[in-house]
Design an enzyme around this catalytic site. Structure first.
Site, PDB file in Angstrom:
ATOM      1  N   CYS A 133      -6.894  84.729 -73.015  1.00  0.00           N
ATOM      2  CA  CYS A 133      -6.543  83.738 -71.992  1.00  0.00           C
ATOM      3  C   CYS A 133      -7.313  83.925 -70.681  1.00  0.00           C
ATOM      4  O   CYS A 133      -7.298  83.041 -69.823  1.00  0.00           O
ATOM      5  CB  CYS A 133      -5.039  83.747 -71.726  1.00  0.00           C
ATOM      6  N   HIS A 189      -3.712  80.609 -64.883  1.00  0.00           N
ATOM      7  CA  HIS A 189      -3.540  80.422 -66.327  1.00  0.00           C
ATOM      8  C   HIS A 189      -2.142  79.848 -66.581  1.00  0.00           C
ATOM      9  O   HIS A 189      -1.167  80.288 -65.970  1.00  0.00           O
ATOM     10  CB  HIS A 189      -3.714  81.766 -67.042  1.00  0.00           C
ATOM     11  N   ASN A 235       0.597  76.645 -73.446  1.00  0.00           N
ATOM     12  CA  ASN A 235      -0.444  77.647 -73.191  1.00  0.00           C
ATOM     13  C   ASN A 235      -1.638  77.368 -74.100  1.00  0.00           C
ATOM     14  O   ASN A 235      -1.547  77.544 -75.317  1.00  0.00           O
ATOM     15  CB  ASN A 235       0.144  79.038 -73.462  1.00  0.00           C
TER      16      ASN A 235
END
Ligand code: UT7
Length: 318
Positions: free
Chosen positions: A112, A245, A275
């Site tokens: 990520c 993020h 996500n």
């Protein structure tokens, strides 16, 4: 020589998967997912779509916005955890789909945090004279590495892609970058499988200790944001937009609170995208660029964290 973001683009697959639909497949509820994560829905790639296809749509939009023709693209870096194949890199496959050739192309694997890692490498390659321009993409199809029977992970992720085009600039668009990793935490968030002797050895699905990831993320995001601010001799009040993020709204809110940045100055897409790993930051950046929130001259702080563990910050002057 420095570099600046000259254009952004993004792409979301058309299929929307809502929490309500998920609750029909696995023992969960819209209320649980929304209260624990802020997620309402996510996008799922069509069976025929590959990560490089998602990347291609986002790349074309970013190139259009930057006024750069696809065949003039030099460096291509794709940040992804879900590449089309073991090799060649998704970046090479994207280069061919764009009709570009000859420039360097490779993938970055920092889960990520991949987009902030890739952006940093691209900026330094332009500054070092190794690239005339750069296309930096975060693209993921997490839906294919989720165990759809594991409610602890399958509700959290989605598919998508975001891209930026970097051009050389005499004024710094990318002001500074701060990247970190600590491999001792590899087990806490991983896909512990590989290909061996014609089979998957280990597990091909995301495995996660959610609580440990949550605590680690909140700590390091605030720390690395502080590091970026100190390096630029700025305070949180000087940051116009925080683009973190997008894993969980509670992680984002806790980070903003620790930094003293009000949520009105935080770009969030987690409610609609969930996500999307390496794609989440460029997806959020593109949304804020296109709806006019980001204005020329503003300071934008990107914050990434993910498996590895990896984490990092990139300070941009828009
Ligand atoms: O890019 C980084 C990727 N990962 C992350 O960012 C994840 C970070 N972690 C998190 O976001 C949170 O830890 C989660 C959303 C994963 C979990 O939230 P939590 O508030 O820490 O819940 P929990 O793990 O403490 O679980 C509470 C309860 C448990 O039941 P018991 O043991 O209390 O009876 C879980 O079994 O919630 C249960 N649970 C669920 N219930 C309904 C776990 N997942 C679900 C679910 N639906 N999907």
């Amino acid at each position: 020589m420095r570099s600046r973001v000259a254009g952004t683009g993004s792409y979301l697959p058309s299929q929307v998967l809502t929490n309500h639909e998920l609750a029909r497949r696995v023992d969960t509820s819209d209320a649980w997912i929304r209260s624990r994560t802020g997620i309402r829905e996510r996008r799922i790639a069509a069976p025929a779509e590959s990560t490089s296809d998602l990347a291609l749509h986002a790349a074309r939009a970013a190139l259009d916005a930057a006024g750069v023709a696809a065949q003039d693209v030099d460096l291509i870096i794709v940040a992804t955890t879900t590449p089309d194949m073991v090799f060649p890199s998704t970046a090479c496959l994207l280069q061919a789909k764009l009709g570009a050739r000859g420039g360097p192309a490779f993938d970055v694997q920092a889960v990520c945090s991949g987009f902030v890692y890739a952006l940093t490498v691209a900026d330094r390659m332009i500054a070092g004279g190794l690239a005339r321009n750069a296309l930096v993409v975060g693209a993921e199809i997490y839906s294919r590495i989720l165990d759809w029977n594991d409610r602890g992970t399958c509700v959290l992720f989605g598919d998508g892609a975001g891209a930026v085009v970097l051009l050389p600039s005499t004024t710094p668009g990318i002001v500074s970058a701060h990247l970190h990793a600590d491999g001792r935490y590899a087990d806490v968030l991983c896909v512990p499988g590989t290909l061996s002797e014609g089979q998957v050895a280990g597990s091909p699905f995301v495995r996660m200790d959610g609580g440990a990831v949550f605590k680690f993320a909140v700590t390091v995001l605030a720390e690395v944001a502080g590091e970026a601010l100190a390096a630029a001799r700025l305070t949180a009040a000087d940051i116009h937009w925080l683009v973190p993020h997008q894993a969980n709204i509670r992680i984002i809110e806790a980070t903003a609170k620790r930094l003293g940045v009000p949520m009105e100055r935080v770009v969030t897409t987690v409610e609609r995208h969930a996500n999307t790993s390496a794609a989440s930051i460029p997806l959020a950046l593109d949304e804020a660029a296109r709806d006019g929130r980001l204005e020329t001259g503003q300071r934008v702080l990107l914050l990434g964290v993910g498996g590895g563990f990896t984490w990092g910050a990139v300070l941009l002057q828009w």
